[in-house]
Design a protein around this motif. Structure first.
Motif, PDB file in Angstrom:
ATOM      1  N   TRP A 127      27.806  34.140  42.260  1.00  0.00           N
ATOM      2  CA  TRP A 127      27.875  35.006  41.069  1.00  0.00           C
ATOM      3  C   TRP A 127      26.485  35.189  40.490  1.00  0.00           C
ATOM      4  O   TRP A 127      25.696  34.245  40.423  1.00  0.00           O
TER       5      TRP A 127
ATOM      6  N   GLU B  11      38.633  34.996  37.315  1.00  0.00           N
ATOM      7  CA  GLU B  11      38.043  36.289  37.654  1.00  0.00           C
ATOM      8  C   GLU B  11      37.283  36.253  38.979  1.00  0.00           C
ATOM      9  O   GLU B  11      36.692  37.261  39.388  1.00  0.00           O
TER      10      GLU B  11
ATOM     11  N   PRO C 114      32.837  43.220  40.131  1.00  0.00           N
ATOM     12  CA  PRO C 114      32.514  42.920  38.731  1.00  0.00           C
ATOM     13  C   PRO C 114      33.465  41.887  38.130  1.00  0.00           C
ATOM     14  O   PRO C 114      34.666  41.886  38.420  1.00  0.00           O
ATOM     15  N   GLY C 115      32.906  41.025  37.299  1.00  0.00           N
ATOM     16  CA  GLY C 115      33.722  40.006  36.639  1.00  0.00           C
ATOM     17  C   GLY C 115      32.867  38.965  35.965  1.00  0.00           C
ATOM     18  O   GLY C 115      31.656  38.886  36.199  1.00  0.00           O
ATOM     19  N   ARG C 116      33.478  38.183  35.136  1.00  0.00           N
ATOM     20  CA  ARG C 116      32.787  37.108  34.432  1.00  0.00           C
ATOM     21  C   ARG C 116      32.871  35.808  35.227  1.00  0.00           C
ATOM     22  O   ARG C 116      33.644  35.703  36.173  1.00  0.00           O
TER      23      ARG C 116
ATOM     24  N   TYR D  66      37.436  47.721  36.347  1.00  0.00           N
ATOM     25  CA  TYR D  66      36.082  48.200  36.058  1.00  0.00           C
ATOM     26  C   TYR D  66      35.732  49.498  36.784  1.00  0.00           C
ATOM     27  O   TYR D  66      34.701  50.099  36.505  1.00  0.00           O
TER      28      TYR D  66
ATOM     29  N   TYR E 286      28.734  39.304  31.599  1.00  0.00           N
ATOM     30  CA  TYR E 286      29.334  39.915  32.785  1.00  0.00           C
ATOM     31  C   TYR E 286      28.358  39.881  33.959  1.00  0.00           C
ATOM     32  O   TYR E 286      27.137  39.757  33.774  1.00  0.00           O
TER      33      TYR E 286
ATOM     34  N   TYR F 139      28.567  39.867  38.703  1.00  0.00           N
ATOM     35  CA  TYR F 139      29.267  40.236  39.927  1.00  0.00           C
ATOM     36  C   TYR F 139      29.481  39.008  40.812  1.00  0.00           C
ATOM     37  O   TYR F 139      28.572  38.187  40.990  1.00  0.00           O
TER      38      TYR F 139
END
Length: 297
Positions: free
Chosen positions: A250, A238, A231-233, A214, A275, A277
């Motif tokens: 998250w 992830e 960043p990530g799902r 990202y 999406y 963090y």
């Protein structure tokens, strides 16, 4: 070890440098208390009305000083935690028979000092802020003299390294872009977007891949903690290091909150399309990676 007499009479600490007062119209004060814990000891230190530095320019350390064979010796016990209203405290496990790994017992020290240490200028001298004298009889240490010194613990180096890297970013924060990544930020932090991933300060192997993918990470702060956002799902694969490196919280990206709560969409589909963090929190006073200190609305 018998601390009974000391436990009932905490050692009072008096002001040494009013430059570090939080409120100059009120006295600076503090105390230390020695407590018994089987054959080991615990030092509890408290300070009040001490200046707070929101950008971490100074941190406060508890130091013991003593005179032995006509020479002064010092032992830095540890870092004090502090709140934004000028209050602070620290709790430290000790080996009374060998405080510093060099054979100096607690009875070899006679002065407790809380000092301000610059995090900006490593050559700047420590500034004594509070100080008090105490006396520990040598006889009280007999029960632990025969014991081997505790194994040297090198892990504080990594906490200090992490904290220093966060402070380096803080000193240059005006160079980075302000962002509002979340609609309801439970961390209540101020955030920056940093595209130079080489500045990422944490030893977290699992953060490298998503940062590369990202092209950035988030840096945040508030009075008590620094924050790092990757960043990530919301998928286990992830989550950096599966949460073992501290990324256990998250939050969905701004604009995706409603979709993240839409129960008409299957969970897997929501996670695939939304999406956000993964966030870790770093204590601003000791560099410890901690649970996210959430602030509810």
């Amino acid at each position: 070890m018998d601390f009974a007499n000391v436990k009932k009479s905490p050692v009072l600490l008096k002001a040494e440098n009013k430059r570090f007062a939080f409120d100059h119209s009120i006295d600076m004060r503090g105390y230390i208390k020695l407590e018994k814990d089987d054959d080991k000891g615990l030092i509890v230190a408290v300070m009040d009305n001490i200046k707070f530095f929101p950008h971490g320019e100074y941190v406060y350390k508890l130091i013991l000083a003593g005179r032995k064979k006509e020479k002064w010796h010092y032992h830095m016990v540890g870092s004090m935690s502090q709140t934004a209203d000028g209050k602070g405290e620290g709790s430290f496990r000790i080996n009374p028979a060998d405080m510093d790994g060099r054979g100096n017992a607690l009875s070899d020290f006679s002065t407790a000092i809380i000092a301000a240490m610059s995090t900006v200028n490593c050559s700047e001298s420590l500034h004594p802020v509070l100080k008090g004298d105490f006396v520990i009889p040598r006889s009280s240490e007999k029960s632990t003299v025969s014991r081997k010194p505790a194994a040297k613990d090198y892990s504080p180096f990594y906490n200090t390294y992490l904290l220093e890297r966060c402070i380096e970013i803080a000193k240059k924060q005006k160079q980075y872009i302000d962002v509002i990544p979340f609609k309801h930020d439970l961390a209540k932090a101020s955030w920056k977007k940093i595209t130079d991933c080489e500045l990422f300060p944490m030893i977290a192997p699992g953060a490298a891949a998503p940062m590369k993918k990202y092209g950035h990470f988030l840096y945040g702060w508030r009075d008590s903690h620094y924050f790092l956002g990757i960043p990530g799902r919301f998928f286990p694969e992830e989550q950096p290091d599966g949460g073992k490196s501290g990324f256990v919280f998250w939050q969905p990206l701004l604009g995706m909150e409603e979709e993240s709560q839409d129960k008409t969409i299957p969970v897997e589909e929501r996670r695939k399309n939304i999406y956000g963090y993964w966030i870790a929190a770093i204590n601003r006073y000791n560099g410890h990676i901690e649970e996210i200190p959430l602030i509810e609305e």
